[in-house]
Design a protein around this motif. Structure first.
Motif, PDB file in Angstrom:
ATOM      1  N   ALA A  12       0.825  -1.202   0.000  1.00  0.00           N
ATOM      2  CA  ALA A  12       0.000   0.000   0.000  1.00  0.00           C
ATOM      3  C   ALA A  12       0.861   1.256   0.000  1.00  0.00           C
ATOM      4  O   ALA A  12       0.565   2.230  -0.707  1.00  0.00           O
ATOM      5  CB  ALA A  12      -0.927  -0.010   1.219  1.00  0.00           C
ATOM      6  N   ALA A  13       1.937   1.242   0.780  1.00  0.00           N
ATOM      7  CA  ALA A  13       2.829   2.397   0.834  1.00  0.00           C
ATOM      8  C   ALA A  13       3.542   2.602  -0.495  1.00  0.00           C
ATOM      9  O   ALA A  13       3.725   3.736  -0.957  1.00  0.00           O
ATOM     10  CB  ALA A  13       3.844   2.221   1.963  1.00  0.00           C
ATOM     11  N   SER A  14       3.940   1.496  -1.140  1.00  0.00           N
ATOM     12  CA  SER A  14       4.667   1.576  -2.406  1.00  0.00           C
ATOM     13  C   SER A  14       3.838   2.242  -3.498  1.00  0.00           C
ATOM     14  O   SER A  14       4.365   2.990  -4.327  1.00  0.00           O
ATOM     15  CB  SER A  14       5.086   0.168  -2.860  1.00  0.00           C
ATOM     16  OG  SER A  14       5.958  -0.429  -1.923  1.00  0.00           O
ATOM     17  N   PHE A  15       2.530   1.956  -3.504  1.00  0.00           N
ATOM     18  CA  PHE A  15       1.659   2.559  -4.510  1.00  0.00           C
ATOM     19  C   PHE A  15       1.008   3.841  -4.007  1.00  0.00           C
ATOM     20  O   PHE A  15       0.766   4.767  -4.780  1.00  0.00           O
ATOM     21  CB  PHE A  15       0.570   1.557  -4.921  1.00  0.00           C
ATOM     22  CG  PHE A  15       1.079   0.441  -5.783  1.00  0.00           C
ATOM     23  CD1 PHE A  15       1.198   0.604  -7.158  1.00  0.00           C
ATOM     24  CD2 PHE A  15       1.454  -0.773  -5.234  1.00  0.00           C
ATOM     25  CE1 PHE A  15       1.680  -0.424  -7.963  1.00  0.00           C
ATOM     26  CE2 PHE A  15       1.936  -1.805  -6.030  1.00  0.00           C
ATOM     27  CZ  PHE A  15       2.050  -1.627  -7.400  1.00  0.00           C
ATOM     28  N   GLY A  16       0.714   3.885  -2.708  1.00  0.00           N
ATOM     29  CA  GLY A  16       0.003   5.032  -2.148  1.00  0.00           C
ATOM     30  C   GLY A  16       0.837   6.296  -2.069  1.00  0.00           C
ATOM     31  O   GLY A  16       0.354   7.388  -2.397  1.00  0.00           O
ATOM     32  N   LEU A  17       2.091   6.188  -1.661  1.00  0.00           N
ATOM     33  CA  LEU A  17       2.926   7.377  -1.514  1.00  0.00           C
ATOM     34  C   LEU A  17       3.202   8.076  -2.855  1.00  0.00           C
ATOM     35  O   LEU A  17       3.069   9.302  -2.951  1.00  0.00           O
ATOM     36  CB  LEU A  17       4.234   7.014  -0.801  1.00  0.00           C
ATOM     37  CG  LEU A  17       4.102   6.703   0.702  1.00  0.00           C
ATOM     38  CD1 LEU A  17       5.460   6.294   1.277  1.00  0.00           C
ATOM     39  CD2 LEU A  17       3.544   7.910   1.453  1.00  0.00           C
ATOM     40  N   PRO A  18       3.574   7.336  -3.906  1.00  0.00           N
ATOM     41  CA  PRO A  18       3.736   8.010  -5.201  1.00  0.00           C
ATOM     42  C   PRO A  18       2.443   8.654  -5.685  1.00  0.00           C
ATOM     43  O   PRO A  18       2.468   9.756  -6.242  1.00  0.00           O
ATOM     44  CB  PRO A  18       4.171   6.866  -6.141  1.00  0.00           C
ATOM     45  CG  PRO A  18       4.810   5.873  -5.233  1.00  0.00           C
ATOM     46  CD  PRO A  18       4.002   5.924  -3.963  1.00  0.00           C
ATOM     47  N   TRP A  19       1.317   7.962  -5.497  1.00  0.00           N
ATOM     48  CA  TRP A  19       0.017   8.520  -5.900  1.00  0.00           C
ATOM     49  C   TRP A  19      -0.270   9.802  -5.134  1.00  0.00           C
ATOM     50  O   TRP A  19      -0.738  10.793  -5.704  1.00  0.00           O
ATOM     51  CB  TRP A  19      -1.065   7.478  -5.641  1.00  0.00           C
ATOM     52  CG  TRP A  19      -2.453   7.938  -5.979  1.00  0.00           C
ATOM     53  CD1 TRP A  19      -2.988   8.097  -7.218  1.00  0.00           C
ATOM     54  CD2 TRP A  19      -3.475   8.306  -5.052  1.00  0.00           C
ATOM     55  NE1 TRP A  19      -4.291   8.539  -7.131  1.00  0.00           N
ATOM     56  CE2 TRP A  19      -4.619   8.679  -5.810  1.00  0.00           C
ATOM     57  CE3 TRP A  19      -3.548   8.344  -3.667  1.00  0.00           C
ATOM     58  CZ2 TRP A  19      -5.798   9.092  -5.211  1.00  0.00           C
ATOM     59  CZ3 TRP A  19      -4.732   8.756  -3.075  1.00  0.00           C
ATOM     60  CH2 TRP A  19      -5.838   9.129  -3.841  1.00  0.00           C
ATOM     61  N   LEU A  20       0.045   9.806  -3.836  1.00  0.00           N
ATOM     62  CA  LEU A  20      -0.171  10.986  -3.012  1.00  0.00           C
ATOM     63  C   LEU A  20       0.720  12.133  -3.461  1.00  0.00           C
ATOM     64  O   LEU A  20       0.261  13.273  -3.605  1.00  0.00           O
ATOM     65  CB  LEU A  20       0.106  10.651  -1.542  1.00  0.00           C
ATOM     66  CG  LEU A  20      -0.052  11.793  -0.528  1.00  0.00           C
ATOM     67  CD1 LEU A  20      -1.509  12.234  -0.449  1.00  0.00           C
ATOM     68  CD2 LEU A  20       0.453  11.359   0.841  1.00  0.00           C
TER      69      LEU A  20
END
Length: 226
Positions: A12-20
């Motif tokens: 989740a962090a791997s995809f969520g942080l770039p998206w954020l």
């Protein structure tokens, strides 16, 4: 279970942080932007930045025809070792100098429903195409039959934006003046549809090279030098 939970959180962090960082935060920042007034003494320009609104209806035609698949509207910072923004690309139509004026900034797209940065540069960048574009009639000819202008062109034809009609009396003042090789059959003429007119208006409105307030008037906001 603990390892699975750690895996899910890491995923989740791997995809969520770039998206954020790449989508959410820039979108929030863009929503808070407003035009900025020029300081006449420091910038050498009056009014507000950005001063050149684009044609919104034409932008929708540009999107629907897929123009942003081959044309970008974004000049990258010269620090990346790529291109930079040169004077010859915009209002100043003199020979391109060795020093770039400036890259694109977020406010260049203020007021646009979509920021069409583009996907690839198969064709030339159009960020400030409005300054170097031919007149509207010549641009219509280019859109209808690109190879009528340059026989080496790889640009697709947008004949779907034009109407082939039988001449009724005098030839229409809107009829395209095409070379003989690309002209319609005798007794017929090609005229722009409203969608073609909006697209041309949009292309002519692309003038994203005005000086940024507080960064020096590298390119003066004055009529184009042709």
């Amino acid at each position: 279970m603990t390892n699975f939970r750690t895996f899910i959180l890491g995923l989740a962090a791997s995809f969520g942080l770039p998206w954020l960082c790449l989508i959410v935060l820039p979108a929030m920042q863009y929503e808070q932007l407003a035009p900025v007034a020029y300081d006449k003494e420091k910038d050498g320009v009056e009014g507000y930045f950005p001063p050149a609104p684009i044609n919104g209806q034409g932008q929708l035609v540009y999107i629907s025809e897929g123009c942003n698949q081959c044309h970008s509207q974004m000049i990258r910072p010269i620090q990346l070792g790529l291109d930079g923004w040169y004077k010859g690309w915009g209002q100043d139509q003199e020979a391109r100098p060795a020093t770039p004026a400036r890259p694109s900034v977020l406010r260049d797209y203020l007021g646009e429903r979509y920021a069409l940065l583009g996907i690839q540069r198969v064709g030339p960048d159009l960020a400030n195409f409005g300054w170097r574009a031919p007149d509207a009639n010549a641009l219509h000819v280019h859109l209808y039959s690109p190879r009528a202008v340059n026989d080496w062109s790889t640009m697709p034809s947008y004949k779907n934006l034009y109407k082939l009609q039988k001449v009724q009396g005098p030839v229409s003042s809107r009829a395209l003046k095409l070379p003989k090789k690309f002209a319609p059959p005798a007794g017929y003429e090609v005229v722009p549809t409203p969608e073609a007119d909006r697209l041309v208006e949009y292309l002519l409105s692309l003038k994203k090279d005005y000086p940024v307030p507080g960064q020096g008037a590298a390119v003066a906001a004055s009529p184009a030098k042709k």
